[in-house]
Design an enzyme around this catalytic site. Structure first.
Site, PDB file in Angstrom:
ATOM      1  N   TRP A   1     -45.834 -40.482  62.024  1.00 52.14           N
ATOM      2  CA  TRP A   1     -45.484 -41.890  62.832  1.00 52.14           C
ATOM      3  C   TRP A   1     -43.977 -42.243  62.243  1.00 52.14           C
ATOM      4  O   TRP A   1     -43.652 -43.410  62.002  1.00 52.14           O
ATOM      5  CB  TRP A   1     -46.388 -42.867  62.656  1.00 52.14           C
ATOM      6  CG  TRP A   1     -47.751 -42.558  63.119  1.00 52.14           C
ATOM      7  CD1 TRP A   1     -48.193 -42.285  64.261  1.00 52.14           C
ATOM      8  CD2 TRP A   1     -49.089 -42.466  62.376  1.00 52.14           C
ATOM      9  NE1 TRP A   1     -49.472 -42.073  64.538  1.00 52.14           N
ATOM     10  CE2 TRP A   1     -49.898 -41.939  63.074  1.00 52.14           C
ATOM     11  CE3 TRP A   1     -49.093 -42.305  61.017  1.00 52.14           C
ATOM     12  CZ2 TRP A   1     -51.295 -41.483  62.630  1.00 52.14           C
ATOM     13  CZ3 TRP A   1     -50.287 -41.712  60.302  1.00 52.14           C
ATOM     14  CH2 TRP A   1     -51.593 -41.975  61.453  1.00 52.14           C
ATOM     15  N   HIS A   2     -42.991 -41.326  62.007  1.00 50.67           N
ATOM     16  CA  HIS A   2     -41.908 -41.535  61.189  1.00 50.67           C
ATOM     17  C   HIS A   2     -40.898 -41.017  62.243  1.00 50.67           C
ATOM     18  O   HIS A   2     -39.996 -40.606  61.730  1.00 50.67           O
ATOM     19  CB  HIS A   2     -41.826 -40.757  60.004  1.00 50.67           C
ATOM     20  CG  HIS A   2     -42.750 -41.233  58.790  1.00 50.67           C
ATOM     21  ND1 HIS A   2     -42.905 -40.733  57.688  1.00 50.67           N
ATOM     22  CD2 HIS A   2     -43.534 -42.483  58.770  1.00 50.67           C
ATOM     23  CE1 HIS A   2     -43.910 -41.483  56.984  1.00 50.67           C
ATOM     24  NE2 HIS A   2     -44.224 -42.473  57.692  1.00 50.67           N
ATOM     25  N   TYR A   3     -40.958 -41.106  63.624  1.00 54.55           N
ATOM     26  CA  TYR A   3     -39.766 -40.959  64.411  1.00 54.55           C
ATOM     27  C   TYR A   3     -38.721 -41.798  64.459  1.00 54.55           C
ATOM     28  O   TYR A   3     -39.005 -43.049  64.016  1.00 54.55           O
ATOM     29  CB  TYR A   3     -40.515 -40.697  65.912  1.00 54.55           C
ATOM     30  CG  TYR A   3     -41.344 -42.073  66.305  1.00 54.55           C
ATOM     31  CD1 TYR A   3     -40.669 -42.974  66.984  1.00 54.55           C
ATOM     32  CD2 TYR A   3     -42.744 -42.229  66.103  1.00 54.55           C
ATOM     33  CE1 TYR A   3     -41.514 -43.980  67.407  1.00 54.55           C
ATOM     34  CE2 TYR A   3     -43.413 -43.055  66.699  1.00 54.55           C
ATOM     35  CZ  TYR A   3     -42.963 -44.274  67.239  1.00 54.55           C
ATOM     36  OH  TYR A   3     -43.478 -45.186  67.602  1.00 54.55           O
ATOM     37  N   HIS A   4     -37.563 -41.147  64.927  1.00 56.58           N
ATOM     38  CA  HIS A   4     -36.346 -42.218  64.628  1.00 56.58           C
ATOM     39  C   HIS A   4     -35.403 -41.454  65.503  1.00 56.58           C
ATOM     40  O   HIS A   4     -35.610 -40.488  66.099  1.00 56.58           O
ATOM     41  CB  HIS A   4     -35.728 -42.025  63.244  1.00 56.58           C
ATOM     42  CG  HIS A   4     -35.710 -40.807  62.753  1.00 56.58           C
ATOM     43  ND1 HIS A   4     -36.967 -40.229  61.981  1.00 56.58           N
ATOM     44  CD2 HIS A   4     -34.655 -39.871  62.564  1.00 56.58           C
ATOM     45  CE1 HIS A   4     -36.709 -38.749  61.622  1.00 56.58           C
ATOM     46  NE2 HIS A   4     -35.202 -38.785  61.821  1.00 56.58           N
TER      47      HIS A   4
END
Length: 573
Positions: A511-514
């Protein structure tokens, strides 16, 4: 003696209640400025309109409220009073809730990996695994931030939301295993990003209660801020009258009943609309408002305000792979507390214990549960709704002893692989199409393989001996993790596939999308949208790389950091 026995009983009973998730939810703070959007007037005026009350939006709004009028629009509800958000032992329940009122909105990337985006005041800090750690000093320098103000802004957030986690058996064993494996030096408990092994911070306090970015609103000036919940922004409004280029001057939003409201900026050149809707929401709303690739916008009959082909580009998600280790000894319920920061670009973390994410009668693997979309037993493209349902059913049929264990995971730094975001339709409440292109860059794949090799050595280390079955070699553990269902008698004694293939087949999100509105491409160094006046983007969509091992601390810091900078510009000093 009776008094001390009573004290001992009381604290033991409290520990049992905490472990099993019976602790009460965090009471709502007395925020007089918190309102349902149904109470909003049809027309209103503010100095700043912030779209998104998430991990960046809350600290940004709190800061700006001290010298201006601020409207903060959040499409979700309040986190307060919801034990599925507040209690550590309930982690996963919010992520597994697929209802329209859930604080989490599921999306599946075109790669096939199941993911989630926040839909609640406080944003991702309400539904994540809670790890709190800063970006490295080299990251800060590369972005061009003022290091003094960065450190002040981190500390500002940490006074409210960051804590030292308790170190129990599993996390201690992983920490000592990393050190014995050579992931050194030991940096102790620290928020700083340092090569070696450390204990990081957490946003769960000593009683297992989550503290989110919404708590940072306690810093706000209540007379300078209005927060509207269940306020879905449909469009940013622009004017070109008497100007060489477009200027943002308001937004259209709808409340939970579907009623339309318009908020305009007050007169004044320093007033702004600020997008803080996250890596999915910010590029999505820019496109819906007419800022994006010209041909793509025209294909959806959207009036083009600015042809900006880089909106939605550079989407990235740090690939995560894990190995499950069944344990002959009991393990605690823990989320991320320890991290091994390697020199070659892989981060090693761990979680443990049996959760009850689906309810008190349903055993669960917590952070790696198929209920929340974390399915590694099938390659991404095969993770259909039917396959997910079967994985959940298989999990529920498992022998309870299987849940006694933990996962050690590796996350790839960066990553170097990037993708894109496209519109599917013009409904702001629907997810756009997102492609991350996991492991497209060969260096990402190599970092994954190296991370798995470190995990193998940690599993075989002396500190992990009480938590492993000696008969289970790494190939067997890999096979167990990638097989359906997980069991203590694996289907095959050996894994015929390579570690490279294992990385590709078992990839999950952490859950570390950017990306999507990257600095230097869509926004400038002051986070102003290039080619548009009175519009900024301040959130993780501006990142080219994920900061540190986990980004939430830096996203909170960025909200405060830019709030201070904008106020200084406003005041002329």
């Amino acid at each position: 003696m009776g008094f001390w026995l009573w004290r001992l009983f009381f604290f033991a009973f409290a520990e049992i209640l905490l472990f099993h998730g019976f602790c009460s939810s965090e009471p709502a703070p007395n925020y007089s400025f918190l309102h349902q959007a149904t109470s909003a007037p049809p027309l209103s005026y503010y100095d700043y309109i912030i779209i998104g009350g998430g991990t960046a939006g809350c600290p940004l709004a709190a800061t700006l409220s001290h010298n201006s009028s601020v409207l903060l629009l959040e499409r979700g509800g309040s986190p307060y009073g919801n034990p599925n958000i507040t209690n550590l032992s309930s982690f996963g329940r919010a992520l597994s809730d697929l209802s329209a009122s859930s604080p989490s909105q599921r999306f599946v990337s075109e790669d096939g990996v199941i993911n989630a985006r926040a839909r609640v005041l406080g944003g991702g800090s309400c539904i994540n695994a809670g790890f709190y750690t800063r970006a490295s000093s080299s990251y800060v320098a590369a972005v061009g931030w003022d290091s003094r103000l960065v450190n002040e802004s981190y500390r500002w957030a940490e006074k409210v939301v960051a804590f030292q986690p308790p170190m129990r058996q599993w996390q201690t064993a992983v920490r000592d295993g990393l050190l014995q494996t050579g992931v050194s030096p030991y940096n102790g408990f620290t928020y700083d990003h340092l090569i070696g092994t450390k204990v990081g911070g957490t946003i769960f306090d000593g009683e297992g209660r989550r503290h989110t970015a919404a708590d940072l609103l306690e810093y706000a000036n209540p007379k300078g801020i209005t927060v509207m919940l269940h306020a879905s922004v449909h469009k940013i409004l622009f004017t070109t009258t008497g100007r060489k280029r477009a200027s943002a001057h308001g937004v259209i939003f709808r409340d939970a009943s579907g009623n339309k409201h318009i908020a305009y900026l007050n007169d004044g050149e320093k007033n702004e609309v600020i997008l803080s809707a996250g890596a999915i929401g910010s590029p999505h709303l820019l496109m819906l408002s007419g800022v994006g690739p010209l041909d793509h916008l025209k294909a959806h009959n959207i009036t083009v305000v600015l042809d900006q082909p880089l909106v939605g580009q550079g989407m990235a998600d740090n690939p995560m792979n894990a190995i499950y280790i069944p344990s002959p000894a009991p393990v605690e319920v823990s989320l991320i507390q320890v991290v091994g920061i390697t020199s070659y670009g892989s981060y090693i973390e761990a979680a443990s214990g049996e959760n009850f994410a689906g309810g008190s009668t349903h055993r669960d693997f917590g952070i790696f549960s198929p209920r929340i979309g974390q399915l590694s037993t099938l390659p991404p493209k095969q993770r259909t709704p039917e396959a997910l349902a079967k994985a959940i059913s298989d999990m529920e049929a498992l022998n309870p002893i299987v849940f006694n264990g933990g996962f050690i995971l590796e996350k790839v730094r960066g990553p170097l692989s990037q993708g894109h975001l496209h519109l599917v339709n013009t409904n702001p409440n629907d997810n756009p199409s997102v492609t991350f292109n996991y492991f497209q860059h060969p260096q990402d794949l190599q970092r994954c393989v190296e991370g798995l090799r470190v995990i193998e050595r940690v599993i075989q280390s002396r500190p992990m001996a009480p938590f492993r079955y000696n008969s289970l070699s790494l190939p067997v553990l890999l096979n167990m993790t990638a097989s359906s269902p997980i069991n203590l008698l694996p289907h095959h004694a050996n894994v015929s596939t390579s570690l490279e293939q294992y990385c590709k087949d078992t990839v999950m999100t952490i859950w570390h999308y950017h990306g999507g509105c990257q600095m230097g491409r869509v926004v400038d160094s002051d986070y102003r949208v290039i080619g548009i006046d009175s519009l900024r983007v301040i959130d993780g969509s501006t990142f080219r790389d994920s900061p540190g091992t986990n980004p939430q601390a830096t996203v909170m810091m960025l909200g405060r950091y830019m709030g201070v900078k904008i106020l200084k510009e406003r005041l002329g000093n």
